[in-house]
Scaffold this motif. Structure first.
Motif, PDB file in Angstrom:
ATOM      1  N   LEU A  11      -3.698   6.120  -8.353  1.00  0.00           N
ATOM      2  CA  LEU A  11      -4.667   6.368  -7.286  1.00  0.00           C
ATOM      3  C   LEU A  11      -4.535   5.299  -6.214  1.00  0.00           C
ATOM      4  N   VAL A  12      -4.377   5.745  -4.975  1.00  0.00           N
ATOM      5  CA  VAL A  12      -4.233   4.822  -3.847  1.00  0.00           C
ATOM      6  C   VAL A  12      -5.250   5.206  -2.768  1.00  0.00           C
ATOM      7  N   GLY A  13      -5.512   4.266  -1.869  1.00  0.00           N
ATOM      8  CA  GLY A  13      -6.451   4.541  -0.784  1.00  0.00           C
ATOM      9  C   GLY A  13      -7.275   3.302  -0.491  1.00  0.00           C
ATOM     10  N   MET A  14      -8.111   3.431   0.520  1.00  0.00           N
ATOM     11  CA  MET A  14      -8.889   2.294   1.017  1.00  0.00           C
ATOM     12  C   MET A  14      -9.907   1.777   0.004  1.00  0.00           C
ATOM     13  N   MET A  15     -10.329   0.533   0.250  1.00  0.00           N
ATOM     14  CA  MET A  15     -11.469  -0.024  -0.486  1.00  0.00           C
ATOM     15  C   MET A  15     -12.656   0.923  -0.286  1.00  0.00           C
ATOM     16  N   GLY A  16     -13.334   1.269  -1.347  1.00  0.00           N
ATOM     17  CA  GLY A  16     -14.497   2.135  -1.238  1.00  0.00           C
ATOM     18  C   GLY A  16     -14.168   3.616  -1.346  1.00  0.00           C
ATOM     19  N   ALA A  17     -12.894   3.960  -1.499  1.00  0.00           N
ATOM     20  CA  ALA A  17     -12.536   5.386  -1.610  1.00  0.00           C
ATOM     21  C   ALA A  17     -12.945   5.964  -2.961  1.00  0.00           C
ATOM     22  N   SER A  98       6.875   5.881  -6.669  1.00  0.00           N
ATOM     23  CA  SER A  98       7.519   7.195  -6.522  1.00  0.00           C
ATOM     24  C   SER A  98       8.570   7.424  -7.610  1.00  0.00           C
ATOM     25  N   ASP A  99       9.166   6.348  -8.125  1.00  0.00           N
ATOM     26  CA  ASP A  99      10.140   6.519  -9.217  1.00  0.00           C
ATOM     27  C   ASP A  99       9.460   6.873 -10.539  1.00  0.00           C
ATOM     28  N   LEU A 100       8.320   6.252 -10.786  1.00  0.00           N
ATOM     29  CA  LEU A 100       7.766   6.310 -12.143  1.00  0.00           C
ATOM     30  C   LEU A 100       6.397   6.983 -12.237  1.00  0.00           C
ATOM     31  N   GLY A 101       5.828   7.358 -11.124  1.00  0.00           N
ATOM     32  CA  GLY A 101       4.472   7.919 -11.170  1.00  0.00           C
ATOM     33  C   GLY A 101       4.276   9.032 -10.163  1.00  0.00           C
ATOM     34  N   VAL A 102       3.040   9.462 -10.076  1.00  0.00           N
ATOM     35  CA  VAL A 102       2.633  10.436  -9.055  1.00  0.00           C
ATOM     36  C   VAL A 102       1.516   9.758  -8.268  1.00  0.00           C
ATOM     37  N   SER A 103       1.661   9.660  -6.954  1.00  0.00           N
ATOM     38  CA  SER A 103       0.628   8.981  -6.168  1.00  0.00           C
ATOM     39  C   SER A 103      -0.407   9.978  -5.667  1.00  0.00           C
ATOM     40  N   VAL A 104      -1.660   9.596  -5.792  1.00  0.00           N
ATOM     41  CA  VAL A 104      -2.775  10.426  -5.323  1.00  0.00           C
ATOM     42  C   VAL A 104      -3.586   9.589  -4.336  1.00  0.00           C
ATOM     43  N   PHE A 105      -3.618  10.033  -3.100  1.00  0.00           N
ATOM     44  CA  PHE A 105      -4.394   9.343  -2.055  1.00  0.00           C
ATOM     45  C   PHE A 105      -5.816   9.878  -2.077  1.00  0.00           C
ATOM     46  N   LEU A 106      -6.761   9.005  -2.349  1.00  0.00           N
ATOM     47  CA  LEU A 106      -8.177   9.392  -2.232  1.00  0.00           C
ATOM     48  C   LEU A 106      -8.593   9.073  -0.805  1.00  0.00           C
ATOM     49  N   GLU A 107      -8.721  10.103  -0.020  1.00  0.00           N
ATOM     50  CA  GLU A 107      -9.053   9.942   1.396  1.00  0.00           C
ATOM     51  C   GLU A 107     -10.568   9.971   1.580  1.00  0.00           C
ATOM     52  N   ALA A 108     -11.063   9.115   2.459  1.00  0.00           N
ATOM     53  CA  ALA A 108     -12.490   9.134   2.805  1.00  0.00           C
ATOM     54  C   ALA A 108     -12.605   8.643   4.238  1.00  0.00           C
ATOM     55  N   ASP A 109     -13.615   9.107   4.968  1.00  0.00           N
ATOM     56  CA  ASP A 109     -13.703   8.635   6.358  1.00  0.00           C
ATOM     57  C   ASP A 109     -14.372   7.257   6.407  1.00  0.00           C
ATOM     58  N   LEU A 110     -14.290   6.664   7.575  1.00  0.00           N
ATOM     59  CA  LEU A 110     -14.744   5.281   7.729  1.00  0.00           C
ATOM     60  C   LEU A 110     -16.228   5.113   7.389  1.00  0.00           C
ATOM     61  N   ASP A 111     -17.060   6.077   7.792  1.00  0.00           N
ATOM     62  CA  ASP A 111     -18.499   5.956   7.502  1.00  0.00           C
ATOM     63  C   ASP A 111     -18.752   5.913   6.005  1.00  0.00           C
ATOM     64  N   LEU A 112     -18.050   6.772   5.278  1.00  0.00           N
ATOM     65  CA  LEU A 112     -18.243   6.804   3.825  1.00  0.00           C
ATOM     66  C   LEU A 112     -17.739   5.497   3.195  1.00  0.00           C
ATOM     67  N   LEU A 113     -16.589   5.040   3.647  1.00  0.00           N
ATOM     68  CA  LEU A 113     -16.048   3.783   3.099  1.00  0.00           C
ATOM     69  C   LEU A 113     -17.016   2.636   3.367  1.00  0.00           C
ATOM     70  N   TRP A 114     -17.497   2.578   4.597  1.00  0.00           N
ATOM     71  CA  TRP A 114     -18.393   1.474   4.965  1.00  0.00           C
ATOM     72  C   TRP A 114     -19.691   1.550   4.166  1.00  0.00           C
TER      73      TRP A 114
END
Ligand code: S3P
Length: 172
Positions: A11-17, A98-114
């Motif tokens: 799981l990848v993405g911004m702080m607070g995602a 990318s070699d060893l895993g599957v990346s999942v981006f948890l996207e959230a907008d700035l208001d939600l992150l903040w």
């Protein structure tokens, strides 16, 4: 449900995602181990993340982060791995993932992150005179990099952690 993973889900993405909370819920749901790169670094250093940043600096933290990601991705047992918000920025980490895993981006907008990180003092990168503007700058720089993940799942304020875990599972 026991789900046999043939690759580690990262799981990848911004702080607070919600990477840690959603990752933990997803792991519990499918009966897979849950790992968190920040937690591994904190445990090995026996210091908090703000302490590591202030004592040893961000480059030291980033080097530990790459070591942990390499070790966890190379483990025989596949897992759900939550990473710190900066982890996907490093080319070396992206290529390991990318070699060893599957990346999942948890996207959230700035208001939600903040709304999730604004009141907390645990993110050294936000210790600036105007943390919201800093978060916005980080967001802008990172968004195109996160977009390179294999899968994207978008959070909404009304989605529960369990709903987000279901959405990730459905997208895999
Ligand atoms: C960071 C995010 C943090 C932690 C460190 C740096 C970043 O993790 O790794 O403070 O660069 O965005 P979370 O995304 O879990 O907050």
């Amino acid at each position: 449900m026991r789900h046999t993973l043939n690759k580690t889900i990262v799981l990848v993405g911004m702080m607070g995602a919600g990477k840690t909370a959603v990752g933990r819920a997803l792991a519990a749901k499918i009966g897979a181990p849950f790992l968190d790169s920040d937690a591994e670094i904190v445990q090995a250093a026996n210091m908090s993340i703000p302490e590591i940043f202030s004592r040893d600096g961000e480059p030291f933290f980033r080097a530990r982060e790459t070591e942990v990601i390499r070790r966890l991705l190379n483990a025989d047992e596949k897992s759900i791995l939550s990473t710190g918000g900066g982890a996907f920025l490093a080319e070396e980490n992206r290529s390991l993932i990318s070699d060893l895993g599957v990346s999942v981006f948890l996207e959230a907008d700035l208001d939600l992150l903040w709304s999730r990180v604004g009141h907390k003092d645990t993110r050294p990168l936000l210790r600036t005179p105007n943390p919201r503007a800093t978060l916005a700058e980080i967001f802008e720089v990172r968004a195109p990099v996160y977009a390179r993940a294999d899968i994207k799942v978008t959070a909404q304020p009304e989605y529960s952690i369990a709903q987000m875990a279901d959405k990730v599972l459905a997208a895999l």
